[in-house]
Design a protein around this motif. Structure first.
Motif, PDB file in Angstrom:
ATOM      1  N   ILE A  38      41.937  41.028  45.230  1.00  0.00           N
ATOM      2  CA  ILE A  38      40.856  41.093  46.204  1.00  0.00           C
ATOM      3  C   ILE A  38      40.663  42.537  46.625  1.00  0.00           C
ATOM      4  CG2 ILE A  38      42.444  40.517  48.106  1.00  0.00           C
ATOM      5  CD1 ILE A  38      39.967  39.163  49.460  1.00  0.00           C
ATOM      6  N   THR A  39      39.428  42.980  46.661  1.00  0.00           N
ATOM      7  CA  THR A  39      39.137  44.354  47.050  1.00  0.00           C
ATOM      8  C   THR A  39      39.026  44.447  48.566  1.00  0.00           C
ATOM      9  OG1 THR A  39      36.709  44.281  47.160  1.00  0.00           O
ATOM     10  CG2 THR A  39      37.704  44.412  44.972  1.00  0.00           C
ATOM     11  N   SER A  40      39.020  45.669  49.066  1.00  0.00           N
ATOM     12  CA  SER A  40      38.875  45.859  50.508  1.00  0.00           C
ATOM     13  C   SER A  40      37.467  45.551  50.987  1.00  0.00           C
ATOM     14  CB  SER A  40      39.259  47.295  50.883  1.00  0.00           C
ATOM     15  OG  SER A  40      40.644  47.485  50.686  1.00  0.00           O
ATOM     16  N   LEU A  41      36.533  45.370  50.059  1.00  0.00           N
ATOM     17  CA  LEU A  41      35.197  44.917  50.418  1.00  0.00           C
ATOM     18  C   LEU A  41      35.123  43.394  50.489  1.00  0.00           C
ATOM     19  CD1 LEU A  41      33.206  47.364  48.141  1.00  0.00           C
ATOM     20  CD2 LEU A  41      33.166  47.370  50.652  1.00  0.00           C
ATOM     21  N   GLY A  42      36.203  42.734  50.072  1.00  0.00           N
ATOM     22  CA  GLY A  42      36.253  41.279  50.130  1.00  0.00           C
ATOM     23  C   GLY A  42      35.866  40.580  48.851  1.00  0.00           C
ATOM     24  N   ASP A  43      35.651  41.332  47.755  1.00  0.00           N
ATOM     25  CA  ASP A  43      35.332  40.717  46.466  1.00  0.00           C
ATOM     26  C   ASP A  43      36.616  40.377  45.724  1.00  0.00           C
ATOM     27  OD1 ASP A  43      32.401  40.826  46.371  1.00  0.00           O
ATOM     28  OD2 ASP A  43      32.689  43.002  46.454  1.00  0.00           O
ATOM     29  N   VAL A  44      36.613  39.229  45.054  1.00  0.00           N
ATOM     30  CA  VAL A  44      37.787  38.752  44.340  1.00  0.00           C
ATOM     31  C   VAL A  44      37.481  38.734  42.845  1.00  0.00           C
ATOM     32  CG1 VAL A  44      39.448  36.877  44.076  1.00  0.00           C
ATOM     33  CG2 VAL A  44      38.409  37.321  46.317  1.00  0.00           C
ATOM     34  N   PHE A  45      38.438  39.228  42.055  1.00  0.00           N
ATOM     35  CA  PHE A  45      38.315  39.212  40.600  1.00  0.00           C
ATOM     36  C   PHE A  45      39.552  38.546  40.011  1.00  0.00           C
ATOM     37  CE2 PHE A  45      35.763  42.728  42.104  1.00  0.00           C
ATOM     38  CZ  PHE A  45      34.584  42.590  41.390  1.00  0.00           C
ATOM     39  N   GLN A  46      39.360  37.941  38.854  1.00  0.00           N
ATOM     40  CA  GLN A  46      40.478  37.295  38.180  1.00  0.00           C
ATOM     41  C   GLN A  46      40.176  37.226  36.688  1.00  0.00           C
ATOM     42  OE1 GLN A  46      40.604  33.221  39.642  1.00  0.00           O
ATOM     43  NE2 GLN A  46      39.132  32.556  38.116  1.00  0.00           N
ATOM     44  N   SER A  47      41.206  36.967  35.906  1.00  0.00           N
ATOM     45  CA  SER A  47      41.022  36.569  34.513  1.00  0.00           C
ATOM     46  C   SER A  47      41.417  35.101  34.417  1.00  0.00           C
ATOM     47  CB  SER A  47      41.867  37.429  33.571  1.00  0.00           C
ATOM     48  OG  SER A  47      43.211  37.492  34.016  1.00  0.00           O
ATOM     49  N   ASP A  48      40.954  34.446  33.362  1.00  0.00           N
ATOM     50  CA  ASP A  48      41.216  33.012  33.231  1.00  0.00           C
ATOM     51  C   ASP A  48      41.468  32.690  31.770  1.00  0.00           C
ATOM     52  OD1 ASP A  48      41.480  30.321  33.761  1.00  0.00           O
ATOM     53  OD2 ASP A  48      39.389  29.970  34.285  1.00  0.00           O
TER      54      ASP A  48
END
Length: 918
Positions: free
Chosen positions: A285-295
């Motif tokens: 999760i970034t400090s801007l509140g965006d979440v990234f992941q791989s799947d």
């Protein structure tokens, strides 16, 4: 005669050319990689029984960086996950007991602490924090001040190191099961690590073994899908998955399979913020509140995604009962089907990169890598012996994700020991393929740290390294001297320094310490709003909103920020602080930025219709008709309010004849698809004047309405001659066993002549065997020739009976638009000359032997009862299960090779020239 025979041969060849994908091609979204060519027989690879280290010279990193060994196999054993603490120590979760080796260490797996005490850039001290029999290859460790959070199904365990000596002593320290009920003990598809967000909330995820757990607020959440697996070892799952799959959670929503949750540090107020993953190993999760992941995937469709709040990621059916294979439409590519990208309610998948085995992730915001790497998402890919780097770019309501290798040991991309490279039989002793990165972390010193599992194989719930080798590498600028700032957490300045830390969970120390001091720290936190780094500014925003009226006043209203990313962050900060968002949401619904409006729409999901509908309508009016992330956010925000929003918008945007709808409203109606839309979609699907894509989308919308009226209209399409007949037939047969099962459609299907299991007539269709007596066309001969696209077109004209190009033609095989794009001439030619060398996932043939002696070979386009098989010559047959005596997979391609088809090298070159021009 020969020329005519060759033309016919080209036509027959083109019938199935797109059903193969040559080996060696990397894929982008919407395409699928192939199985590799058959390899020369190899002697079985002996298991590795002594520790292995990978030479650092093998690694490639960007210019200006170097890889050093921070900890070797003498200190690291089977690392599954890592985290860093405030003093720069690295904590390692070990998986010595992984899968069938669960008895290898009866005392239990360990959480180990590694430290570089002399500052020379290499760990020289190691000790065990905790070891206990309950730890069986835990897949997550998070160090949040003196709380060590271990993800060990069925439990999420918090060890509190009361005396802060980094050693768990049950007489002094505390062990608490914060949450329990996670499926998958000793299984990869289960509970993963915790990450602290900029709002102070804890995030964690679980793979699609799923879970049923009760949070500390007393609400029970269930997220279980169709994935099933038996325990390896003396354990049982905590829940009967078949009983709970598709169950509604206490928040009123149905979640399926793998999921991500957000909660308070004490386990209260859990929210599921994304679900229907396959097996996302770790979130960032970034400090801007965006979440990234791989799947992870069922090969070949691994992906890296931005996680839109509350999004459904599409791996299983929405009721948790069916796999993607069971619902794959005949016209879909594997990646599009696997992530249900053509289904209303499934979020855009992101970067689908093909076969792989994704593991840990990290997001870099500040530190030693420098400003050029600020805003980089790193994703470990052990199947490809690499660390991927993405620098997400805001694109409308979503993100554009461009992938590159940041670190790799395998520059030649000769992969081995993976599902996409041919499985366990392809394991080799080549050292370049043994690099299996399991996790990544940004250190408290700002460098990047990568843990390495080191094994000839990845996936298959298997390992071949009996020495349980491991390593941790540091990636940093050349001649980097590590410096971990000392944190004086008794002072405001020290807490602000913690909040500025490059290490995501170290920042939690600053957040919690400053939050506890309230208004007194507002000036110090507000000073960060002037920082040149947008991520640090955003950390201040999230905290200020939780520092009372003084903090909120300093933060200001979201629409006061010129930077759209900060408007989004401020709006998120308001929501996390429990502020009344209604007035600001009404203003931001008309914001100039699509990402701002997206977040407003998502925030309406659980709000009452009377408050949400006017705001959602404003968001809808600004839909451009193209942005799928925006559309999905609108639909998600309208959850349980779809019919009301559709009726409101129809009076404004959908008046008159449905066949004249704008593209924007047609898409909105498709996403909402309430029962009241059935008649309109039926008219659009039957409208010959509309583009075929618009008609198909209307037909698909009917398939997602559960009413008898929708089923009846689909039957009408299946009974009518036209381009949607076969597709509508497929939908009717698919839905009779699930969403339309209560409508008793079989009598109607019999009466309309669509399907009668008692009278259906079948015919044998057998793929011609390879003719070894015919000389094989030479690849060198083809690639040395110049093709003539005009002659190639002559052969292609009749192929349109089976393939579409430019939206015109049939769909026996995939559309050929752009099939050659990104492929080299030898690769394209090889697919025509030797199609058995690379059969794309999803296009392997099947042999059906019937009870009355028929043999039907072709592409299986529908599972269940009945089966549907499409064979060469555009013959599609519906086969009742009662007529199937045997079924087996073809070991060769359905496609005839160039020699069988009587093609010369020049014929092949001409067809390639035509395809490359389109």
């Amino acid at each position: 005669m020969m020329r005519g025979a060759r033309r016919a041969a080209v036509v027959a060849m083109m019938l199935l050319i797109a059903m193969t994908t040559p080996r060696g091609e990397q894929v982008r979204q919407g395409t699928a990689p192939s199985q590799p060519a058959a390899k020369a027989p190899q002697a079985p690879l002996p298991r590795l029984d002594r520790t292995t280290e990978i030479p650092l010279a093998l690694f490639t990193v960007p210019e200006g960086f170097e890889v050093t060994l921070w900890a070797g196999a003498d200190m690291v054993r089977n690392p599954t996950n890592i985290d860093v603490d405030r003093d720069g120590r690295i904590w390692v979760a070990e998986g010595v007991r992984y899968r069938k080796h669960h008895a290898r260490q009866p005392a239990g797996d360990r959480i180990v602490v590694l430290e570089d005490t002399n500052g020379d850039g290499r760990a020289d001290a190691s000790h065990t924090f905790v070891q206990e029999p309950a730890l069986v290859a835990p897949l997550g460790v998070a160090v949040i001040d003196n709380r060590i959070v271990v993800s060990q199904p069925p439990d999420l365990i918090v060890y509190t190191d009361v005396d802060r000596n980094q050693r768990f002593d049950p007489a002094v320290d505390r062990r608490e099961v914060l949450l329990t009920g996670f499926q998958g003990i000793n299984h990869d598809h289960s509970l993963h690590s915790v990450t602290v967000g900029p709002d102070g909330k804890w995030l964690f995820n679980s793979g699609n073994m799923g879970a049923r757990f009760t949070d500390r607020s007393g609400r029970t959440f269930t997220s279980i899908g169709p994935y099933r697996a038996d325990p390896i070892g003396p354990w049982t799952w905590p829940h009967d998955a078949a009983k709970w799959a598709g169950t509604r959670s206490d928040d009123g929503h149905v979640y399926v399979g793998g999921f991500m949750a957000r909660m308070n540090p004490d386990g209260t107020q859990v929210e599921i913020i994304g679900h229907n993953f396959r097996n996302s190993y770790e979130q960032s999760i970034t400090s801007l509140g965006d979440v990234f992941q791989s799947d992870n995937d069922d090969p070949p469709a691994c992906r890296v995604s931005w996680v839109m709040e509350y999004a459904n990621f599409g791996f299983a059916s929405n009721d948790g009962q069916r796999t993607w294979q069971a619902d794959r439409r005949p016209w879909q590519s594997v990646p599009m089907a696997e992530w249900r990208q053509d289904d209303p309610g499934s979020t855009p998948a992101g970067d689908i990169y093909g076969g792989g085995s994704p593991t840990g992730t990290a997001f870099y915001e500040n530190g030693a890598l420098g400003e050029a790497w600020r805003g980089t998402f790193f994703a470990a890919e052990p199947g490809r012996n690499a660390i991927f780097a993405y620098q997400p770019v805001r694109d409308g309501a979503g993100f554009r994700l461009e992938r590159r290798d940041f670190l790799t040991s395998n520059r030649e991309e000769r992969y081995a020991g993976t599902d996409f490279s041919g499985g366990p039989g392809t394991t080799t002793a080549e050292i370049a393929t043994l690099f299996r990165p399991s996790d990544i972390a940004v250190g408290a010193d700002g460098a990047l740290y990568v843990s390495d599992w080191i094994d000839p194989i990845v996936g298959f719930h298997e390992d071949l390294d009996d020495a349980v080798s491991g390593a941790i590498y540091r990636i940093a600028p050349k001649a980097f001297a590590a410096r971990t700032p000392a944190l004086d957490t008794a002072s405001i300045d020290g807490l602000v320094s913690a909040l500025r830390s490059p290490a995501v969970n170290v920042r939690a120390i600053g957040f919690e310490g400053l939050q506890a001091r309230g208004a007194a720290v507002v000036p110090a936190v507000a000073a960060l709003l002037d920082d040149s780094n947008v991520y640090i500014r955003s950390r201040a925003l999230f905290l200020l909103y939780q520092l009372g009226p003084e903090g909120r006043a300093k933060a200001g209203a979201p629409d006061a920020y010129a930077d759209a990313s900060l408007r989004i962050a401020a709006y998120r900060a308001m929501r996390r602080a429990g502020e009344d968002i209604t007035p600001i949401a009404a203003r931001l619904a008309r914001d100039t930025d699509a990402g701002v409006r997206r977040d407003v729409a998502l925030s309406m999901r659980d709000r009452a219709a009377e408050l949400a509908l006017p705001i959602l309508a404003d968001v809808a009016r600004r839909f451009d008709g193209l942005d799928r992330s925006y559309l999905e956010a609108l639909g998600t925000g309208a959850t349980h309010k779809e019919a009301a929003l559709y009726d409101l918008l129809r009076r404004e945007m959908g008046t008159g004849d449905p066949r004249a709808w704008s593209d924007a409203f047609a898409w909105i109606a498709w996403r909402l698809h309430p029962p009241t839309s059935v008649d309109a979609f039926a008219r659009r699907a039957a409208a010959a004047a509309l583009p075929i894509d618009a008609r198909r989308r209307a037909m698909d919308a009917l398939a997602f309405v559960h009413t008898r009226a929708a089923a009846t209209e689909m039957v009408e399409l299946a009974a009518s001659e036209g381009p949607l007949k076969e597709s509508a037939t497929w939908w009717v047969l698919n839905r009779t066993s699930n969403d339309w099962a209560d409508h008793d459609l079989l009598p109607t299907l019999k009466r309309r002549g669509i399907f009668d299991p008692d009278t259906v007539r079948l015919q044998s269709v057998i793929v011609p065997p390879r003719d070894t007596a015919v000389p094989v066309v030479s690849l060198a001969d083809v690639t040395s020739r110049t093709g003539d696209p005009a002659r190639g077109k002559d052969g292609f004209a009749r192929c349109m009976m089976c393939h579409a190009m430019g939206g015109v033609g049939a769909e026996v095989g995939p559309a050929l638009d752009g099939w050659t794009r990104g492929k080299s001439l030898p690769v394209i030619a090889a697919a025509i000359i030797d199609p058995d060398a690379g059969i794309a996932h999803g296009y392997a043939g099947t042999t059906i032997r019937t009870t009355d002696g028929l043999t039907i070979q072709g592409l299986l386009i529908k599972e269940g009862d009945p089966l549907m098989v499409r064979s060469m010559g555009n013959v599609t047959q519906v086969i009742p299960a009662s007529r199937v005596k045997a079924r087996e997979r073809l070991t060769r391609s359905l496609m005839m090779d160039a020699a069988q088809l009587g093609m010369s090298a020049q014929d092949v070159a001409d067809v390639i020239a035509f395809l490359k021009a389109h």
